[in-house]
Design a protein around this motif. Structure first.
Motif, PDB file in Angstrom:
ATOM      1  N   PRO A 135      33.097  46.587  45.485  1.00 38.49           N
ATOM      2  CA  PRO A 135      32.114  46.954  44.465  1.00 38.49           C
ATOM      3  C   PRO A 135      31.365  45.717  43.962  1.00 38.49           C
ATOM      4  N   GLY A 136      30.062  45.851  43.801  1.00 37.97           N
ATOM      5  CA  GLY A 136      29.279  44.745  43.263  1.00 37.97           C
ATOM      6  C   GLY A 136      28.515  43.941  44.293  1.00 37.97           C
ATOM      7  N   GLY A 137      28.538  44.367  45.556  1.00 38.41           N
ATOM      8  CA  GLY A 137      27.750  43.652  46.557  1.00 38.41           C
ATOM      9  C   GLY A 137      28.492  43.271  47.818  1.00 38.41           C
ATOM     10  N   GLY A 138      29.803  43.474  47.855  1.00 39.42           N
ATOM     11  CA  GLY A 138      30.560  43.205  49.073  1.00 39.42           C
ATOM     12  C   GLY A 138      30.983  41.761  49.233  1.00 39.42           C
ATOM     13  N   GLY A 139      31.732  41.525  50.305  1.00 45.31           N
ATOM     14  CA  GLY A 139      32.243  40.182  50.567  1.00 45.31           C
ATOM     15  C   GLY A 139      31.155  39.153  50.766  1.00 45.31           C
ATOM     16  N   VAL A 140      30.039  39.563  51.358  1.00 46.67           N
ATOM     17  CA  VAL A 140      28.930  38.626  51.572  1.00 46.67           C
ATOM     18  C   VAL A 140      28.405  38.094  50.245  1.00 46.67           C
ATOM     19  N   GLU A 141      28.387  38.939  49.225  1.00 46.13           N
ATOM     20  CA  GLU A 141      27.926  38.509  47.905  1.00 46.13           C
ATOM     21  C   GLU A 141      28.887  37.491  47.294  1.00 46.13           C
ATOM     22  N   VAL A 142      30.188  37.705  47.494  1.00 47.48           N
ATOM     23  CA  VAL A 142      31.174  36.723  47.011  1.00 47.48           C
ATOM     24  C   VAL A 142      30.935  35.380  47.686  1.00 47.48           C
ATOM     25  N   LEU A 143      30.728  35.401  48.992  1.00 43.37           N
ATOM     26  CA  LEU A 143      30.482  34.167  49.738  1.00 43.37           C
ATOM     27  C   LEU A 143      29.224  33.470  49.228  1.00 43.37           C
ATOM     28  N   ARG A 144      28.192  34.251  48.988  1.00 42.52           N
ATOM     29  CA  ARG A 144      26.929  33.660  48.522  1.00 42.52           C
ATOM     30  C   ARG A 144      27.127  32.959  47.180  1.00 42.52           C
ATOM     31  N   ARG A 145      27.845  33.621  46.283  1.00 36.19           N
ATOM     32  CA  ARG A 145      28.015  33.070  44.939  1.00 36.19           C
ATOM     33  C   ARG A 145      29.054  31.941  44.902  1.00 36.19           C
ATOM     34  N   CYS A 146      29.833  31.810  45.957  1.00 41.49           N
ATOM     35  CA  CYS A 146      30.827  30.728  46.026  1.00 41.49           C
ATOM     36  C   CYS A 146      30.411  29.641  47.020  1.00 41.49           C
ATOM     37  N   ALA A 147      29.138  29.627  47.376  1.00 39.09           N
ATOM     38  CA  ALA A 147      28.666  28.659  48.368  1.00 39.09           C
ATOM     39  C   ALA A 147      28.953  27.224  47.948  1.00 39.09           C
ATOM     40  N   GLY A 148      28.805  26.931  46.675  1.00 42.07           N
ATOM     41  CA  GLY A 148      29.068  25.581  46.191  1.00 42.07           C
ATOM     42  C   GLY A 148      30.526  25.180  46.342  1.00 42.07           C
ATOM     43  N   LEU A 149      31.443  26.123  46.136  1.00 45.96           N
ATOM     44  CA  LEU A 149      32.871  25.830  46.288  1.00 45.96           C
ATOM     45  C   LEU A 149      33.219  25.600  47.751  1.00 45.96           C
ATOM     46  N   MET A 150      32.575  26.348  48.646  1.00 43.86           N
ATOM     47  CA  MET A 150      32.829  26.143  50.077  1.00 43.86           C
ATOM     48  C   MET A 150      32.323  24.786  50.541  1.00 43.86           C
ATOM     49  N   ALA A 151      31.255  24.322  49.907  1.00 41.82           N
ATOM     50  CA  ALA A 151      30.627  23.075  50.329  1.00 41.82           C
ATOM     51  C   ALA A 151      31.271  21.836  49.719  1.00 41.82           C
ATOM     52  N   ASP A 152      32.213  22.021  48.813  1.00 42.88           N
ATOM     53  CA  ASP A 152      32.882  20.888  48.170  1.00 42.88           C
ATOM     54  C   ASP A 152      33.642  20.080  49.217  1.00 42.88           C
ATOM     55  N   ALA A 153      33.254  18.849  49.422  1.00 40.47           N
ATOM     56  CA  ALA A 153      33.842  18.030  50.487  1.00 40.47           C
ATOM     57  C   ALA A 153      35.302  17.683  50.210  1.00 40.47           C
ATOM     58  N   GLU A 154      35.674  17.542  48.934  1.00 41.88           N
ATOM     59  CA  GLU A 154      37.028  17.102  48.606  1.00 41.88           C
ATOM     60  C   GLU A 154      37.994  18.263  48.414  1.00 41.88           C
ATOM     61  N   ARG A 155      37.514  19.368  47.819  1.00 44.14           N
ATOM     62  CA  ARG A 155      38.396  20.517  47.578  1.00 44.14           C
ATOM     63  C   ARG A 155      37.709  21.801  48.025  1.00 44.14           C
ATOM     64  N   PRO A 156      37.450  21.965  49.319  1.00 41.17           N
ATOM     65  CA  PRO A 156      36.735  23.158  49.770  1.00 41.17           C
ATOM     66  C   PRO A 156      37.573  24.424  49.609  1.00 41.17           C
ATOM     67  N   VAL A 157      36.921  25.480  49.167  1.00 40.79           N
ATOM     68  CA  VAL A 157      37.541  26.801  49.157  1.00 40.79           C
ATOM     69  C   VAL A 157      37.118  27.487  50.453  1.00 40.79           C
ATOM     70  N   ARG A 158      38.098  27.895  51.255  1.00 35.33           N
ATOM     71  CA  ARG A 158      37.791  28.518  52.538  1.00 35.33           C
ATOM     72  C   ARG A 158      38.112  30.008  52.487  1.00 35.33           C
ATOM     73  N   PHE A 159      37.347  30.782  53.230  1.00 34.56           N
ATOM     74  CA  PHE A 159      37.460  32.235  53.178  1.00 34.56           C
ATOM     75  C   PHE A 159      37.889  32.799  54.526  1.00 34.56           C
ATOM     76  N   LEU A 160      38.821  33.750  54.477  1.00 33.97           N
ATOM     77  CA  LEU A 160      39.238  34.494  55.652  1.00 33.97           C
ATOM     78  C   LEU A 160      39.040  35.972  55.344  1.00 33.97           C
ATOM     79  N   ALA A 161      38.143  36.633  56.077  1.00 33.46           N
ATOM     80  CA  ALA A 161      37.906  38.057  55.876  1.00 33.46           C
ATOM     81  C   ALA A 161      39.108  38.851  56.379  1.00 33.46           C
ATOM     82  N   LEU A 162      39.522  39.827  55.571  1.00 38.80           N
ATOM     83  CA  LEU A 162      40.645  40.696  55.927  1.00 38.80           C
ATOM     84  C   LEU A 162      40.195  42.122  55.653  1.00 38.80           C
ATOM     85  N   SER A 163      39.907  42.882  56.705  1.00 39.07           N
ATOM     86  CA  SER A 163      39.241  44.171  56.525  1.00 39.07           C
ATOM     87  C   SER A 163      39.729  45.201  57.535  1.00 39.07           C
TER      88      SER A 163
END
Length: 253
Positions: free
Chosen positions: A95-123
């Motif tokens: 609800p609210g836009g799907g997993g792609v929307e979460v990824l879009r809004r967390c783009a900065g966290l994924m790009a953090d060179a020192e503490r990257p947040v990584r995503f694994l889709a489970l569907s």
């Protein structure tokens, strides 16, 4: 762990060899190796989250520490931002836009060179548009919910280390999809837009008023107007109605 050079006699050598074997990661799980990974579970089905937590969240055995859960896009972004996990297990349909929307809004966290947040889709889905959508959004892998608990644990640790992970049946599919002429082409028009312009574009296309967009993105109405003007200019569109049709045609709404 003691330095093997300090070990004395056969017993010391055997101890060093045993420790070395433990460090090799045999079995794929993290409990016996001392490895740890902090995970957030994002899925709109509470019973499924509970099941995953029970299966992989026994930290002393698996090395996986579940530090948060979320059931929709807004909750996910809030929890991920607050806890900064190393891996997020992300459902595609939320609800609210799907997993792609979460990824879009967390783009900065994924790009953090020192503490990257990584995503694994489970569907449950293995649809081409779902797989390709989240991979293009920045996810490091995609596994289906038929995966076993031990394989899921192994996948989480591999993603933590930066590997790309796919369910066996999807691995070949993903390669074929991106190599074939049927794969979604690079959208040059979208590539002209900044990340913030894309955010404004999607909200405009969904019918949000300028004031609502400003509130959601924590920017001023004047800044929203500037972004809309830039989007219209770059896409060579005349008004928000044309913009909405443009976004709908690309399934961005």
């Amino acid at each position: 762990m003691s330095d093997p050079t300090e070990a004395n006699g056969t017993a010391g050598a055997d101890a060093a060899q045993a420790a070395e074997a433990a460090d090799s990661g045999a079995g794929g799980t993290g409990g016996g190796t001392g490895r740890r990974v902090r995970v957030v579970l994002v899925d709109d089905h509470r019973m499924f989250r509970t099941g995953v937590q029970a299966e992989i969240g026994r930290t002393d055995e698996t090395g996986v520490e579940v530090v948060g859960e979320a059931a929709d896009v807004d909750q996910a972004v809030t929890v991920i931002t607050a806890t900064r996990p190393e891996v997020v297990l992300l459902d595609v349909h939320l609800p609210g836009g799907g997993g792609v929307e979460v990824l879009r809004r967390c783009a900065g966290l994924m790009a953090d060179a020192e503490r990257p947040v990584r995503f694994l889709a489970l569907s449950v889905s293995d649809a081409a548009e779902d797989v390709i959508g989240v991979i293009r959004g920045g996810a490091r892998g995609y596994v289906t919910k038929t995966i076993t608990g031990s394989d899921l644990i192994d996948s989480v640790f591999r993603v933590q280390e930066g590997d790309a992970v796919f369910s066996p049946r999807l691995a070949g599919f993903v390669l074929d999809a991106f190599a074939s002429t049927d794969a979604p082409p690079v959208d040059e028009d979208m590539d002209r837009l900044t990340q913030r312009e894309r955010e404004v574009l999607r909200l405009i296309a969904r019918g949000y008023a300028y004031k609502e967009i400003a509130k959601q993105l924590f920017i001023s109405v004047k800044t929203v107007e500037s972004h809309v003007s830039a989007v219209l200019r770059k896409l060579q569109l005349s008004n928000r109605h044309e913009l909405t049709r443009w976004a709908t045609a690309r399934r961005l709404v």
